[in-house]
Write a protein that holds these residues in place. Sequence first.
Motif, PDB file in Angstrom:
ATOM      1  N   ILE A   1       0.850  -1.253   0.102  1.00 37.93           N
ATOM      2  CA  ILE A   1       0.012  -0.035   0.103  1.00 37.93           C
ATOM      3  C   ILE A   1       0.849   1.263  -0.084  1.00 37.93           C
ATOM      4  O   ILE A   1       0.709   2.094  -0.546  1.00 37.93           O
ATOM      5  CB  ILE A   1      -0.983  -0.060   1.276  1.00 37.93           C
ATOM      6  N   ASN A   2       1.918   1.248   0.695  1.00 36.67           N
ATOM      7  CA  ASN A   2       2.782   2.341   0.672  1.00 36.67           C
ATOM      8  C   ASN A   2       4.230   2.203  -0.094  1.00 36.67           C
ATOM      9  O   ASN A   2       5.262   2.936  -0.017  1.00 36.67           O
ATOM     10  CB  ASN A   2       3.190   2.811   2.138  1.00 36.67           C
TER      11      ASN A   2
ATOM     12  N   ASP B   1      -4.509   5.873  -7.918  1.00 33.98           N
ATOM     13  CA  ASP B   1      -3.443   4.878  -8.074  1.00 33.98           C
ATOM     14  C   ASP B   1      -2.064   5.205  -7.542  1.00 33.98           C
ATOM     15  O   ASP B   1      -1.366   5.968  -8.149  1.00 33.98           O
ATOM     16  CB  ASP B   1      -3.427   4.454  -9.463  1.00 33.98           C
ATOM     17  N   VAL B   2      -1.674   4.528  -6.432  1.00 30.66           N
ATOM     18  CA  VAL B   2      -0.388   4.843  -5.655  1.00 30.66           C
ATOM     19  C   VAL B   2       0.699   4.351  -6.344  1.00 30.66           C
ATOM     20  O   VAL B   2       1.846   4.923  -6.243  1.00 30.66           O
ATOM     21  CB  VAL B   2      -0.510   4.052  -4.057  1.00 30.66           C
TER      22      VAL B   2
ATOM     23  N   VAL C   1      -4.360   7.637   5.781  1.00 33.80           N
ATOM     24  CA  VAL C   1      -4.219   6.375   5.836  1.00 33.80           C
ATOM     25  C   VAL C   1      -2.935   5.977   7.035  1.00 33.80           C
ATOM     26  O   VAL C   1      -2.033   6.842   7.024  1.00 33.80           O
ATOM     27  CB  VAL C   1      -3.814   5.675   4.725  1.00 33.80           C
ATOM     28  N   MET C   2      -3.202   5.147   7.726  1.00 29.61           N
ATOM     29  CA  MET C   2      -2.239   4.721   8.631  1.00 29.61           C
ATOM     30  C   MET C   2      -1.985   2.974   8.636  1.00 29.61           C
ATOM     31  O   MET C   2      -2.870   2.306   8.257  1.00 29.61           O
ATOM     32  CB  MET C   2      -2.353   4.861  10.262  1.00 29.61           C
ATOM     33  N   LEU C   3      -0.889   2.572   8.262  1.00 22.68           N
ATOM     34  CA  LEU C   3      -0.405   1.064   8.393  1.00 22.68           C
ATOM     35  C   LEU C   3       0.239   0.829   9.609  1.00 22.68           C
ATOM     36  O   LEU C   3       0.976   1.494   9.954  1.00 22.68           O
ATOM     37  CB  LEU C   3       0.454   0.921   7.011  1.00 22.68           C
ATOM     38  N   MET C   4      -0.228  -0.530  10.098  1.00 25.34           N
ATOM     39  CA  MET C   4       0.240  -0.717  11.610  1.00 25.34           C
ATOM     40  C   MET C   4       0.621  -2.147  11.311  1.00 25.34           C
ATOM     41  O   MET C   4      -0.031  -3.345  11.100  1.00 25.34           O
ATOM     42  CB  MET C   4      -0.579  -0.553  12.701  1.00 25.34           C
TER      43      MET C   4
END
Length: 367
Positions: A47-48, A64-65, A156-159
């Motif tokens: 995602i990142n 679209d990242v 957005v946060m990714l954990m």
Amino acid sequence: MIRLENVTKVFDTVTAVDRVNLEVPKGEICVLLGPSGCGKTTTMRMINRLIEPTSGRILIDGEDVTQGDPVKLRRRIGYVIQQIGLFPNKTVVDNICTVPDLLGKPRKESRARAAELLEMVALDPAVFLNRYPRELSGGQAQRIGVVRALAADPPVMLMDEPFGAIDPINREVIQDEFLRLQRRLGTTVVLVSHDLDEAIKLADRVAILRDGRLMRYAPPAELLSDPGDAFVEDFLGRDRALKRLRLVCAGDAMDRNPPRLLLSDTQARAREIFEATAAPALVAVGPRGRPRGLITRAAADGAGTVAEHATPVAATCRVEDDLRLAVAAMLADNMPIIPCVDAEGILRGTLNFADVTAALSEKDTAP
């Protein structure tokens, strides 16, 4: 909103993620679950773009990242890992403001934001802003890691297993604070976990993966009541019905208008109520409506007052507590019924095991 469309990742000849499709609505928490090596972390890191997808599309709010600058993308996405990764030579405030500083945000504004976020996770800014990571406990450092990821107000946060290294008591506290913070800010979160209980507590939706494939994607209540296939059912465990206790609060399951007694009432009055109801026990309240005693059917025989025959209330539960806590208290103190109270300790209802069973049955049939 995050959308993964037919996302695949192949390392050499090994397919780590295989045509995953899922959508995380804005402001929700999606927890990725599954056995080791199933593709959870790979899916999240695509995602990142810490890992580049082999094929498929990943969109954040329709963009679209994979088409832009990955460095700029990562500055827009909060990222929290189990190891925290605070810079040891920087103070807490400078750690929190790392990304705002890189983005060129005004220094005064970012420092004020850091103090505000610390207060949200129950850390006094006057005490912690100028400390160094070596001066923090593990739980404090983990909270600051979460705050740092939120400092630039990312959508957005990714954990990646952010609470896994914390002891159980602090983990519950930090999870509660994180949930309050996330709900207040409306951040969209994708969280990798190996802990089903954590997923049930935190997630709006749970994605279960196996060998890189998405096997089930559903809200926790739906997942536990309808696993969908044998693998998911086995993964959730034979005690999944007990795990569902976390999803219902006592206030939703309790009897809101239970028969009640005053300590000064007679035993004859208690017997009248028992004859008219199926209650296994009755709560006796004091003059202000706080539960003071319990009386069972067997104890209601004979003469005298309720106060002479009632047993003291060993435990109560708050109306906002989940059923897991209520049932644990009932079992620990051998209580056939538990009083449910508000913040002032006033009786608002009662809960017995039949109420718990009925509440879980309603969850099974709810749309």
